[in-house]
Design a protein around this motif. Structure first.
Motif, PDB file in Angstrom:
ATOM      1  N   LYS A 100       6.794  -4.491 -10.452  1.00 18.05           N
ATOM      2  CA  LYS A 100       7.827  -3.525 -10.097  1.00 18.05           C
ATOM      3  C   LYS A 100       7.208  -2.218  -9.597  1.00 18.05           C
ATOM      4  O   LYS A 100       7.710  -1.586  -8.650  1.00 18.05           O
ATOM      5  CB  LYS A 100       8.704  -3.264 -11.325  1.00 18.05           C
ATOM      6  N   THR A 101       6.097  -1.795 -10.217  1.00 16.07           N
ATOM      7  CA  THR A 101       5.430  -0.551  -9.808  1.00 16.07           C
ATOM      8  C   THR A 101       4.938  -0.636  -8.376  1.00 16.07           C
ATOM      9  O   THR A 101       5.078   0.309  -7.590  1.00 16.07           O
ATOM     10  CB  THR A 101       4.236  -0.268 -10.749  1.00 16.07           C
ATOM     11  N   PHE A 102       4.362  -1.774  -8.031  1.00 16.72           N
ATOM     12  CA  PHE A 102       3.863  -1.960  -6.664  1.00 16.72           C
ATOM     13  C   PHE A 102       5.005  -1.877  -5.649  1.00 16.72           C
ATOM     14  O   PHE A 102       4.857  -1.303  -4.565  1.00 16.72           O
ATOM     15  CB  PHE A 102       3.138  -3.301  -6.563  1.00 16.72           C
ATOM     16  N   LYS A 103       6.142  -2.462  -5.989  1.00 20.27           N
ATOM     17  CA  LYS A 103       7.295  -2.414  -5.079  1.00 20.27           C
ATOM     18  C   LYS A 103       7.756  -0.974  -4.857  1.00 20.27           C
ATOM     19  O   LYS A 103       8.114  -0.588  -3.732  1.00 20.27           O
ATOM     20  CB  LYS A 103       8.433  -3.250  -5.654  1.00 20.27           C
ATOM     21  N   ILE A 104       7.751  -0.184  -5.918  1.00 22.98           N
ATOM     22  CA  ILE A 104       8.172   1.224  -5.797  1.00 22.98           C
ATOM     23  C   ILE A 104       7.223   1.975  -4.866  1.00 22.98           C
ATOM     24  O   ILE A 104       7.643   2.717  -3.971  1.00 22.98           O
ATOM     25  CB  ILE A 104       8.216   1.888  -7.192  1.00 22.98           C
ATOM     26  N   TYR A 105       5.906   1.777  -5.055  1.00 26.65           N
ATOM     27  CA  TYR A 105       4.923   2.437  -4.197  1.00 26.65           C
ATOM     28  C   TYR A 105       5.099   2.005  -2.742  1.00 26.65           C
ATOM     29  O   TYR A 105       4.992   2.821  -1.810  1.00 26.65           O
ATOM     30  CB  TYR A 105       3.500   2.111  -4.651  1.00 26.65           C
ATOM     31  N   ALA A 106       5.344   0.728  -2.529  1.00 25.93           N
ATOM     32  CA  ALA A 106       5.500   0.211  -1.165  1.00 25.93           C
ATOM     33  C   ALA A 106       6.714   0.837  -0.481  1.00 25.93           C
ATOM     34  O   ALA A 106       6.655   1.226   0.700  1.00 25.93           O
ATOM     35  CB  ALA A 106       5.622  -1.307  -1.190  1.00 25.93           C
TER      36      ALA A 106
ATOM     37  N   ALA B 234      -1.180   8.181  11.696  1.00 25.94           N
ATOM     38  CA  ALA B 234      -0.712   7.024  10.928  1.00 25.94           C
ATOM     39  C   ALA B 234      -1.870   6.350  10.200  1.00 25.94           C
ATOM     40  O   ALA B 234      -1.734   5.916   9.044  1.00 25.94           O
ATOM     41  CB  ALA B 234      -0.023   6.023  11.855  1.00 25.94           C
ATOM     42  N   TRP B 235      -3.025   6.283  10.864  1.00 23.09           N
ATOM     43  CA  TRP B 235      -4.200   5.658  10.237  1.00 23.09           C
ATOM     44  C   TRP B 235      -4.667   6.470   9.036  1.00 23.09           C
ATOM     45  O   TRP B 235      -4.957   5.930   7.968  1.00 23.09           O
ATOM     46  CB  TRP B 235      -5.313   5.540  11.276  1.00 23.09           C
ATOM     47  N   TYR B 236      -4.735   7.795   9.180  1.00 19.64           N
ATOM     48  CA  TYR B 236      -5.145   8.646   8.062  1.00 19.64           C
ATOM     49  C   TYR B 236      -4.146   8.572   6.917  1.00 19.64           C
ATOM     50  O   TYR B 236      -4.523   8.574   5.733  1.00 19.64           O
ATOM     51  CB  TYR B 236      -5.302  10.098   8.527  1.00 19.64           C
ATOM     52  N   LEU B 237      -2.846   8.510   7.250  1.00 22.85           N
ATOM     53  CA  LEU B 237      -1.817   8.412   6.221  1.00 22.85           C
ATOM     54  C   LEU B 237      -1.932   7.091   5.465  1.00 22.85           C
ATOM     55  O   LEU B 237      -1.760   7.037   4.248  1.00 22.85           O
ATOM     56  CB  LEU B 237      -0.439   8.552   6.861  1.00 22.85           C
ATOM     57  N   LEU B 238      -2.238   6.019   6.201  1.00 24.32           N
ATOM     58  CA  LEU B 238      -2.416   4.716   5.564  1.00 24.32           C
ATOM     59  C   LEU B 238      -3.591   4.754   4.590  1.00 24.32           C
ATOM     60  O   LEU B 238      -3.489   4.270   3.450  1.00 24.32           O
ATOM     61  CB  LEU B 238      -2.652   3.648   6.639  1.00 24.32           C
ATOM     62  N   LEU B 239      -4.703   5.348   5.016  1.00 27.78           N
ATOM     63  CA  LEU B 239      -5.871   5.437   4.138  1.00 27.78           C
ATOM     64  C   LEU B 239      -5.560   6.275   2.905  1.00 27.78           C
ATOM     65  O   LEU B 239      -5.981   5.935   1.784  1.00 27.78           O
ATOM     66  CB  LEU B 239      -7.050   6.044   4.902  1.00 27.78           C
ATOM     67  N   LEU B 240      -4.821   7.387   3.103  1.00 33.15           N
ATOM     68  CA  LEU B 240      -4.453   8.231   1.970  1.00 33.15           C
ATOM     69  C   LEU B 240      -3.550   7.482   0.999  1.00 33.15           C
ATOM     70  O   LEU B 240      -3.715   7.562  -0.222  1.00 33.15           O
ATOM     71  CB  LEU B 240      -3.766   9.499   2.477  1.00 33.15           C
ATOM     72  N   GLY B 241      -2.568   6.732   1.537  1.00 35.53           N
ATOM     73  CA  GLY B 241      -1.677   5.951   0.674  1.00 35.53           C
ATOM     74  C   GLY B 241      -2.425   4.897  -0.115  1.00 35.53           C
ATOM     75  O   GLY B 241      -2.172   4.702  -1.314  1.00 35.53           O
ATOM     76  N   LEU B 242      -3.369   4.224   0.522  1.00 35.00           N
ATOM     77  CA  LEU B 242      -4.163   3.212  -0.181  1.00 35.00           C
ATOM     78  C   LEU B 242      -5.015   3.851  -1.273  1.00 35.00           C
ATOM     79  O   LEU B 242      -5.167   3.291  -2.366  1.00 35.00           O
ATOM     80  CB  LEU B 242      -5.059   2.476   0.819  1.00 35.00           C
ATOM     81  N   LEU B 243      -5.561   5.027  -0.980  1.00 34.04           N
ATOM     82  CA  LEU B 243      -6.380   5.709  -1.979  1.00 34.04           C
ATOM     83  C   LEU B 243      -5.546   6.094  -3.196  1.00 34.04           C
ATOM     84  O   LEU B 243      -5.967   5.897  -4.345  1.00 34.04           O
ATOM     85  CB  LEU B 243      -7.013   6.952  -1.347  1.00 34.04           C
ATOM     86  N   ILE B 244      -4.341   6.658  -2.958  1.00 41.83           N
ATOM     87  CA  ILE B 244      -3.456   7.028  -4.073  1.00 41.83           C
ATOM     88  C   ILE B 244      -3.062   5.797  -4.876  1.00 41.83           C
ATOM     89  O   ILE B 244      -3.044   5.812  -6.112  1.00 41.83           O
ATOM     90  CB  ILE B 244      -2.209   7.763  -3.531  1.00 41.83           C
ATOM     91  N   PHE B 245      -2.742   4.701  -4.185  1.00 37.22           N
ATOM     92  CA  PHE B 245      -2.367   3.460  -4.860  1.00 37.22           C
ATOM     93  C   PHE B 245      -3.496   2.955  -5.765  1.00 37.22           C
ATOM     94  O   PHE B 245      -3.276   2.569  -6.924  1.00 37.22           O
ATOM     95  CB  PHE B 245      -2.005   2.408  -3.813  1.00 37.22           C
TER      96      PHE B 245
END
Length: 389
Positions: free
Chosen positions: A3-9, A260-271
């Motif tokens: 459920k946590t992963f779904k919320i982050y996604a 968009a690429w930097y945002l994706l990397l930032l999101g993956l890092l936070i996750f």
């Protein structure tokens, strides 16, 4: 999927959509920075010059994306050639190689308004601010080329030559008014003899940029380049990043894709950070090591008791006792005589008769032929414990 992963996604997708909406509604902002980069289509990039350079040099152009030092180390010309440099900072070793080529007959076409003091002193000129006005004209001094002029009206560098050595030839000037020598401000294009070759130095690199190439309706730039002999030209190209054919080059060169690429990397890092914190592996409980020394001593003692070897136990006890005397009381135990007994009496303060009886039992334990009883072992153990207290 938890459920946590779904919320982050879902949160990440919402952020991407919002960012995309902002990008779509954002008005493009023109970048007026002077980058002099062949990959930039901004006003002061060199994209158009790069595209037209092959035709300008009649197909005799080689683009070198390495330093002159590395280039001439790898490939040495046997014949004189032309060298093109556009507002590029070079190291001292590279300039030594270039000057060596010029001394042997090569020519340099150099567009710059910023050099080192060492180079200025070697070539014999200085830079100065020529005008504080918003616009002025650049015009060649050759009467055959008076129709070749250019209006500088956008973010001019306002640079010209102040001190010029007497043997330097002035090929171009900065003017307040077109075709009016009386309004001359300063020289902006000079020819410097150096060995068998020449340096052609122009103090306004903006003339090569996209803005002025599109704006110019005459052949000012072609007239400047015509001073170079018709032969092979090496252009040391200035780029922000090394050229690559990888997909990342396309992404990083387009601002929306780059964001968009930097945002994706930032999101993956936070996750990763949040999941690493919440799903940390259970730390195992490590039992402290048990002290088995006492158990070992008991085992050894029981072994001797079961075997009935009281003599060996007395010898071990005597050896331990004498070692303690040497280490703690600093008394020599080589001779267990009357002098030893007196020293032990003085150091410990114990009754001298008790010490004599203990020493006699120690000697008995050291004697391999003595007959030892269980009572002797018990007695010696009691006496030695009293002395060592």
């Amino acid at each position: 999927m938890s459920k946590t992963f779904k919320i982050y996604a879902v949160i990440f997708i919402i952020i991407l959509i919002v960012m995309g909406m902002f990008e779509m509604n954002k008005k493009p902002v023109l970048d007026w920075r002077k980058n002099y980069n062949v990959e930039k289509k901004t006003p002061f990039g060199l994209y158009i010059f790069d595209q037209e350079s092959t035709a300008l040099f009649k197909g005799k152009l080689e683009k070198a994306r390495i330093s002159p030092y590395a280039y001439y180390q790898k490939k040495q010309y046997k014949k004189p050639h032309n060298i093109l440099i556009i507002q590029k900072k070079l190291d001292d070793v590279s300039w030594e190689y270039i000057m060596n080529e010029v001394a042997n007959g090569s020519d340099v076409m150099w567009f710059t308004n910023n050099t080192t003091a060492k180079l200025r002193d070697t070539l014999g000129f200085r830079f100065k601010t020529v005008s504080f006005e918003d616009n002025y004209y650049l015009q060649l001094t050759d009467k055959k080329l008076t129709d070749s002029w250019l209006l500088i009206d956008k973010l001019p560098d306002n640079q010209g030559f102040s001190y010029i050595r007497s043997d330097i030839e002035i090929l171009g000037k900065t003017l307040h008014k077109k075709n009016n020598n009386e309004s001359s401000i300063s020289a902006d294009f000079v020819k410097i003899n150096f060995g068998k070759g020449h340096f052609y130095v122009h103090s306004e690199p903006l003339i090569l940029t996209n803005y002025y190439l599109l704006k110019s309706k005459n052949k000012y730039l072609e007239s400047i380049l015509s001073y170079l002999p018709d032969r092979q030209t090496v252009w040391f190209v200035e780029t922000d990043t090394p050229l690559s054919m990888s997909p990342m080059r396309f992404i990083l060169n387009n601002p929306p894709l780059r964001y968009a690429w930097y945002l994706l990397l930032l999101g993956l890092l936070i996750f990763v950070l949040f999941n690493a914190k919440r799903k940390q592996r259970i730390v195992p409980v490590i039992e402290p090591l048990k002290n088995t020394s006492l158990d070992f001593i008991r085992s050894i003692g029981n072994l001797y008791l079961q075997e009935g070897d009281f003599h060996e136990m007395m010898a071990k006890k005597a050896q331990y006792f004498l070692n303690r005397i040497r280490m703690d009381l600093l008394i020599d135990t080589q001779h267990l005589d009357e002098q030893f007994i007196i020293k032990l009496h003085l150091k410990t303060g114990k009754n001298i008769e008790l010490i004599k009886e203990a020493v006699a039992l120690v000697k008995k334990g050291q004697d391999p032929y003595a007959s030892v009883m269980k009572e002797d072992l018990i007695k010696m153990n009691q006496l030695l414990d009293q002395i060592l207290k």
